[in-house]
Design a protein around this motif. Structure first.
Motif, PDB file in Angstrom:
ATOM      1  N   ASP A 206       0.839  -1.199   0.000  1.00 24.83           N
ATOM      2  CA  ASP A 206       0.000   0.000   0.000  1.00 24.83           C
ATOM      3  C   ASP A 206       0.875   1.251   0.000  1.00 24.83           C
ATOM      4  N   ARG A 207       1.949   1.215   0.789  1.00 27.68           N
ATOM      5  CA  ARG A 207       2.842   2.373   0.822  1.00 27.68           C
ATOM      6  C   ARG A 207       3.512   2.554  -0.550  1.00 27.68           C
ATOM      7  N   MET A 208       3.876   1.453  -1.178  1.00 26.63           N
ATOM      8  CA  MET A 208       4.496   1.521  -2.509  1.00 26.63           C
ATOM      9  C   MET A 208       3.511   2.115  -3.522  1.00 26.63           C
ATOM     10  N   LYS A 209       2.245   1.746  -3.413  1.00 24.82           N
ATOM     11  CA  LYS A 209       1.219   2.296  -4.316  1.00 24.82           C
ATOM     12  C   LYS A 209       1.161   3.825  -4.182  1.00 24.82           C
ATOM     13  N   VAL A 210       1.053   4.320  -2.939  1.00 25.48           N
ATOM     14  CA  VAL A 210       0.973   5.762  -2.691  1.00 25.48           C
ATOM     15  C   VAL A 210       2.241   6.463  -3.168  1.00 25.48           C
ATOM     16  N   PHE A 211       3.380   5.844  -2.907  1.00 27.85           N
ATOM     17  CA  PHE A 211       4.691   6.382  -3.305  1.00 27.85           C
ATOM     18  C   PHE A 211       4.750   6.555  -4.827  1.00 27.85           C
ATOM     19  N   MET A 212       4.292   5.529  -5.558  1.00 24.68           N
ATOM     20  CA  MET A 212       4.312   5.577  -7.019  1.00 24.68           C
ATOM     21  C   MET A 212       3.254   6.540  -7.568  1.00 24.68           C
ATOM     22  N   GLN A 213       2.092   6.616  -6.910  1.00 26.48           N
ATOM     23  CA  GLN A 213       1.052   7.551  -7.342  1.00 26.48           C
ATOM     24  C   GLN A 213       1.564   8.990  -7.329  1.00 26.48           C
ATOM     25  N   VAL A 214       2.358   9.314  -6.307  1.00 29.71           N
ATOM     26  CA  VAL A 214       2.809  10.699  -6.116  1.00 29.71           C
ATOM     27  C   VAL A 214       4.122  10.994  -6.830  1.00 29.71           C
ATOM     28  N   HIS A 215       5.072  10.055  -6.771  1.00 32.17           N
ATOM     29  CA  HIS A 215       6.426  10.351  -7.263  1.00 32.17           C
ATOM     30  C   HIS A 215       6.758   9.795  -8.640  1.00 32.17           C
ATOM     31  N   SER A 216       6.050   8.758  -9.076  1.00 35.08           N
ATOM     32  CA  SER A 216       6.421   8.130 -10.347  1.00 35.08           C
ATOM     33  C   SER A 216       5.927   8.955 -11.543  1.00 35.08           C
ATOM     34  N   SER A 217       6.765   9.056 -12.567  1.00 33.03           N
ATOM     35  CA  SER A 217       6.391   9.771 -13.797  1.00 33.03           C
ATOM     36  C   SER A 217       7.176   9.171 -14.961  1.00 33.03           C
ATOM     37  N   LYS A 218       6.975   9.710 -16.183  1.00 34.81           N
ATOM     38  CA  LYS A 218       7.701   9.189 -17.349  1.00 34.81           C
ATOM     39  C   LYS A 218       9.207   9.370 -17.191  1.00 34.81           C
TER      40      LYS A 218
END
Length: 475
Positions: free
Chosen positions: A215-227
């Motif tokens: 769940d923490r990884m999901k939130v982390f990727m939702q906010v910080h991950s980009s192209k």
């Protein structure tokens, strides 16, 4: 099975003395080791040997219900008392279904009875249920058929029979957008509802704790991950462990667990009120009315606990030393950003309830109808694996539909805590994501989200079953 029980058990004109003798004979056949007691394994094996079909878990429920002295078995007296009491309940159920009092139940009466309980089913589905009980092929059920079918299955009322297919929110996958659980009038008056809600809340707490790193990884990727900044699962976990140690994988879990109880309670109470307000006829709730009541109840609960949602996101994303705990987080948000900050992302969160709950319900109903049409030959009970599979798939489809709104909500909740982050409303954020990252940018973090579904459902189900037996819930 029908003929076996017909030969062994009483006809309508049989007196109590004959009935007791029949119970004695049946008990003697089941008590294979002749120790004066029938345990679960003897009951299961004995009924199977007599050709009597039972649903999974029936033998255990019969022994648990009749076992007065708690010695894990039934003596003759306990066995006879259980069957007598059980038959009385079955007689009451039969009478409640027999709307025109002609001593027989047809599929229209089954359909009407389910409609009275707020379950709209087609004529075909009602016929399926009837066919699964109809032993003599007359397309109606008399009292003997009804009793013979349910005598060794612990379904004592109509609600319990249809509860096979109740879509339970015990399947906790970390999102609280689903429609609340249904409870019968009996469960409400006996107080059984709060035990079931408590068992569900505990199951959710253990399940969320077990899947918190994903769940923490999901939130982390939702906010910080980009192209330009593609975060892989392994890379993301390494980054988190490096920054805060292994325990940092559980950041934000405390408040995520803490919000289960108030949200569940508010949702349940609001749901009951909205059902009363929206039902076109007293005591009857149609499918679309249930959906509306559930969505409004979800919105009410989310409105009440939404500040905890914002804090959960902030605590999940926090760097080491940023907040000392929940209260420190709340104090700093209030001081720096004001009360409004506790409702950032509120609109996309509310909008997400409609597609999630709507698709979850629609997919579950479709899967249920498909199963009943294809596989319901001997019983309307699909077994736990089918139910878990249908529930998991429908919840996953609901998540898939509402995920872009969940991503927008999380980014809006996190905005002010990210250095150099631009504060923008929902429509501009959607536009920006689509321009910079394309459509799939709205699905960042969905991989860890899907990865946690099966373990979350499995953990919550196992814990729920243990809690049920611990709290003495017979279902």
């Amino acid at each position: 099975m029908y003929q076996v029980i017909r030969k062994m058990l009483f006809t309508d004109c049989q007196c109590a003395e004959d009935a007791s003798k029949t119970y004695d004979d049946l008990f003697a056949k089941l008590d294979t080791n002749k120790d004066g007691k029938v345990d679960v394994s003897e009951l299961k094996a004995g009924l199977a040997a007599l050709g009597i079909k039972t649903v999974q878990g029936s033998a255990q429920k019969i022994v648990s219900s009749g076992d007065q002295d708690k010695d894990d078995g039934l003596d003759l007296n306990e066995f006879s008392n259980y069957l007598k009491e059980h038959e009385k309940k079955l007689r009451l159920t039969f009478k409640s279904l027999d709307k025109n009092n002609d001593g027989r139940i047809d599929f229209l009466e089954i359909k009407q009875s389910l409609a009275d309980l707020g379950m709209d089913i087609s004529k075909e589905e009602a016929q399926k249920i009837l066919n699964s009980i109809d032993a003599d092929g007359t397309m109606t059920l008399d009292w003997n058929e009804w009793r013979d079918h349910f005598l060794f299955n612990p379904a004592t009322n109509l609600q319990e029979i249809i509860r096979y297919w109740k879509h339970s929110t015990v399947l906790d996958i970390g999102d609280s957008l689903s429609i609340p659980d249904e409870f019968t009038e009996e469960e409400k008056t006996t107080g059984m509802w709060w035990k079931q809600l408590s068992a569900g809340a505990m199951a959710g707490a253990v399940s969320r704790t077990g899947t918190a790193p994903l769940d923490r990884m999901k939130v982390f990727m939702q906010v910080h991950s980009s192209k330009s900044n593609k975060i892989s699962l392994v890379g993301g976990f390494k980054q988190m462990v490096k920054e805060g140690g292994v325990s940092s994988l559980w950041r934000g879990n405390g408040i995520n667990v803490l919000k289960i109880a108030p949200e569940t309670a508010i949702k349940f109470m609001a749901y009951e009120q909205f059902k009363r307000m929206l039902s076109s006829e007293p005591g009857k709730v149609k499918t679309h009315e249930r959906f509306m009541a559930g969505s409004l109840a979800g919105a009410s609960a989310q409105t009440a606990i939404y500040p905890m949602e914002v804090m959960k996101t902030r605590l999940t994303l926090r760097k080491t030393g940023q907040y000392s705990g929940m209260f420190d987080c709340a104090k700093k948000i209030l001081k720096k950003e004001g009360v409004k900050a506790f409702y950032k992302g509120y609109v996309p969160n509310l909008l997400g309830i409609i597609p999630y709950a709507g698709i979850d319900l629609a997919v579950y109903e479709s899967l249920k109808n498909f199963w009943l049409a294809r596989y319901a030959k001997d019983s309307a009970n699909p077994g736990i694996l089918v139910l878990l599979g249908c529930g998991t798939l429908s919840s996953t489809c609901g998540q898939l539909a509402s995920y872009p709104l969940a991503l927008i909500r999380t980014r809006m909740q996190a905005q002010a805590s990210l250095e150099g982050s631009e504060q923008m409303p929902m429509n501009l954020m959607v536009k920006k994501i689509l321009q910079k990252e394309g459509f799939f940018g709205l699905y960042r973090g969905i991989l860890p989200n899907f990865m946690k579904v099966i373990p979350a459902v499995s953990i919550s189900y196992v814990v729920y079953e243990h809690m049920k037996s611990g709290l003495g819930i017979q279902k």
